[in-house]
Design an enzyme around this catalytic site. Structure first.
Site, PDB file in Angstrom:
ATOM      1  N   THR A 135      20.595   5.885  72.154  1.00 55.19           N
ATOM      2  CA  THR A 135      20.660   4.503  71.663  1.00 55.19           C
ATOM      3  C   THR A 135      19.359   3.742  71.886  1.00 55.19           C
ATOM      4  O   THR A 135      18.744   3.821  72.954  1.00 55.19           O
ATOM      5  CB  THR A 135      21.819   3.761  72.364  1.00 55.19           C
ATOM      6  OG1 THR A 135      23.033   4.453  72.102  1.00 55.19           O
ATOM      7  CG2 THR A 135      21.927   2.327  71.864  1.00 55.19           C
ATOM      8  N   GLU A 136      18.971   2.986  70.860  1.00 53.90           N
ATOM      9  CA  GLU A 136      17.796   2.110  70.932  1.00 53.90           C
ATOM     10  C   GLU A 136      18.169   0.736  70.415  1.00 53.90           C
ATOM     11  O   GLU A 136      19.264   0.537  69.862  1.00 53.90           O
ATOM     12  CB  GLU A 136      16.661   2.687  70.082  1.00 53.90           C
ATOM     13  CG  GLU A 136      16.204   4.054  70.506  1.00 53.90           C
ATOM     14  CD  GLU A 136      15.092   4.613  69.628  1.00 53.90           C
ATOM     15  OE1 GLU A 136      14.733   5.774  69.814  1.00 53.90           O
ATOM     16  OE2 GLU A 136      14.591   3.859  68.748  1.00 53.90           O
ATOM     17  N   SER A 141      24.710   2.979  66.545  1.00 56.52           N
ATOM     18  CA  SER A 141      25.688   3.859  65.915  1.00 56.52           C
ATOM     19  C   SER A 141      25.087   4.712  64.803  1.00 56.52           C
ATOM     20  O   SER A 141      25.697   5.675  64.363  1.00 56.52           O
ATOM     21  CB  SER A 141      26.837   3.018  65.343  1.00 56.52           C
ATOM     22  OG  SER A 141      27.539   2.367  66.382  1.00 56.52           O
ATOM     23  N   HIS A 349      51.917 -10.896  81.378  1.00 48.39           N
ATOM     24  CA  HIS A 349      51.695 -11.354  82.759  1.00 48.39           C
ATOM     25  C   HIS A 349      51.500 -12.868  82.847  1.00 48.39           C
ATOM     26  O   HIS A 349      51.526 -13.427  83.953  1.00 48.39           O
ATOM     27  CB  HIS A 349      50.475 -10.657  83.356  1.00 48.39           C
ATOM     28  CG  HIS A 349      50.746  -9.262  83.853  1.00 48.39           C
ATOM     29  ND1 HIS A 349      50.995  -8.207  83.017  1.00 48.39           N
ATOM     30  CD2 HIS A 349      50.789  -8.763  85.121  1.00 48.39           C
ATOM     31  CE1 HIS A 349      51.175  -7.105  83.731  1.00 48.39           C
ATOM     32  NE2 HIS A 349      51.071  -7.415  85.010  1.00 48.39           N
ATOM     33  N   GLU A 374      29.716   5.350  71.265  1.00 48.62           N
ATOM     34  CA  GLU A 374      29.952   6.576  70.494  1.00 48.62           C
ATOM     35  C   GLU A 374      30.373   6.262  69.060  1.00 48.62           C
ATOM     36  O   GLU A 374      31.186   6.953  68.453  1.00 48.62           O
ATOM     37  CB  GLU A 374      30.965   7.481  71.205  1.00 48.62           C
ATOM     38  CG  GLU A 374      30.561   7.730  72.644  1.00 48.62           C
ATOM     39  CD  GLU A 374      30.903   9.103  73.165  1.00 48.62           C
ATOM     40  OE1 GLU A 374      31.163  10.001  72.366  1.00 48.62           O
ATOM     41  OE2 GLU A 374      30.897   9.262  74.382  1.00 48.62           O
TER      42      GLU A 374
END
Length: 400
Positions: A135-136, A141, A349, A374
């Site tokens: 990754t850059e 992606s 909750h 990913e």
């Protein structure tokens, strides 16, 4: 936990050994890691004894072939393990995820025999931590857009560029680095992959990133400033291996990430059911309210559908019937599903779900990343949609 290992590359982990490993992992996750989740979240670190236990269990090499000292799980087995690992803080899996996944699998699938001999046993044992440096800033992606360059200098290569959000960068011994060796042309995208030891001159790792979630899992920027590596560092001995290696490793990893999402969703569901059964409003357990039951039903439906989809995608991968669309479909559905399940868990909750030290609050933060790494959900949609159109055209063309 022990498994019978062999030097024969064709041997797979047998069912009895796998069941033992899976049961041991479940006990480890639920009895050892779950009680320390809050500590991990607050200290942003995995306790040393948990790391040591994971190494002793073989978890740093569960997907590495047995001939290289790993457990040799195929992807069908991998996703069952991932659903167990996903039941607790995702930092646990991140500790050894790149060794088994996107970094380690590049070596397993594309490395030369010399490269495998040099690195895989250390990766499988956990003595070597491998990081996947793809990754850059302008290439996440879509690896085709990466700008890190590798140029020949005699028999060596010089690598220059910057990688972002690199998991385990601060503790990595080896970076699996993707770099452009030429502009894309008719022969391919011009992307190669190199093995770069972290102590190579010119490699500089930045400070630890501050993230929304995944406390205990570190990421950082890695700079490569004219890093010199020998020709033997070129994975597969070919410049044209890189893009294919990236795409294959990412596709396999998408099924694994989908399984992690199912594990997190199951945990959020279990926390929700337990809370609904005991918490009261006006003297009545909130689980007796129909609107709360409807939320629980939606959670359970998502979990069951996700589990079935992950298992189907893993089987398609192992049988080599679908290694493109099925991984993207599983990742898209399961990572989006777990976000909805976590959101419902916080809602069930009530105000308690918004408080730190409550499991669903941490889960809510942690699972957001699953839709990003990913391959984002948007990229998965493009892969799926484009793939379907391509299949239809191919079918139509064959009927002419």
């Amino acid at each position: 936990m022990t498994a019978t290992v062999t030097s024969d590359p064709t041997v797979q982990l047998d069912d009895d050994d796998f069941r033992d490993i899976l049961a041991h992992t479940r006990t480890f996750v639920r009895n050892v890691v779950v009680p320390r989740e809050q500590e991990i979240d607050e200290t942003d670190a995995i306790p040393a004894e948990i790391r040591t236990a994971a190494k002793d269990m073989g978890l740093f090499g569960f997907a590495t072939p047995q001939q290289w000292g790993g457990l040799g799980m195929n992807l069908v087995q991998d996703v069952e393990l991932a659903m167990e690992l996903g039941y607790t803080t995702l930092a646990l899996r991140s500790m050894f995820g790149t060794n088994n996944g996107i970094a380690g699998q590049v070596l397993v699938s594309y490395g030369t025999e010399e490269q495998k001999t040099t690195w895989l046993e250390g990766i499988a044992s956990g003595e070597v931590v491998a990081s996947f440096a793809l990754t850059e800033a302008g290439a996440g992606s879509n690896p085709a857009g990466l700008r890190t360059k590798a140029v020949r200098d005699g028999d060596d290569w010089l690598i220059t560029g910057e990688k972002r959000f690199i998991t385990n960068a601060l503790i990595a011994n080896l970076f699996v680095v993707f770099a452009r060796t030429r502009s894309a042309d008719s022969d391919g995208p011009g992307i190669a992959v190199f093995l770069v030891p972290s102590d190579t001159p010119g490699v500089q790792v930045g400070s630890k990133d501050r993230k929304m979630g995944h406390a205990g899992s570190t990421t950082a920027t890695v700079h490569f400033d004219g890093v010199r590596v020998p020709s033997s560092a070129l994975v597969g001995g070919s410049e044209d291996v890189g893009y294919r290696a990236a795409m294959t490793s990412l596709a396999r990893g998408r099924v694994h990430v989908a399984a992690l999402a199912v594990g997190q969703a199951q945990r959020a569901l279990d926390e929700s059911v337990a809370y609904a059964a005991t918490a009261t409003q006006g003297g009545t357990a909130i689980g007796d309210f129909q609107l709360v039951q409807a939320m629980l039903a939606d959670q359970q439906t998502g979990v069951m559908a996700g589990r079935a989809l992950v298992r189907d995608a893993a089987r398609s991968w192992v049988e080599d019937t679908d290694r493109r669309l099925a991984p993207s479909i599983a990742k898209l559905y399961c990572t989006e599903m777990v976000g909805k399940v976590a959101d419902l868990a916080v809602q069930i909750h009530g105000g308690s779900g918004y408080m730190r030290e409550v499991a669903v609050e941490r889960i809510y933060r942690d699972v957001r990343l699953l839709c990003l790494y990913e391959g984002t959900s948007e990229i998965q949609r493009l892969i799926i949609g484009g793939g379907l159109v391509k299949q239809a055209r191919n079918t139509a063309g064959g009927q002419r």
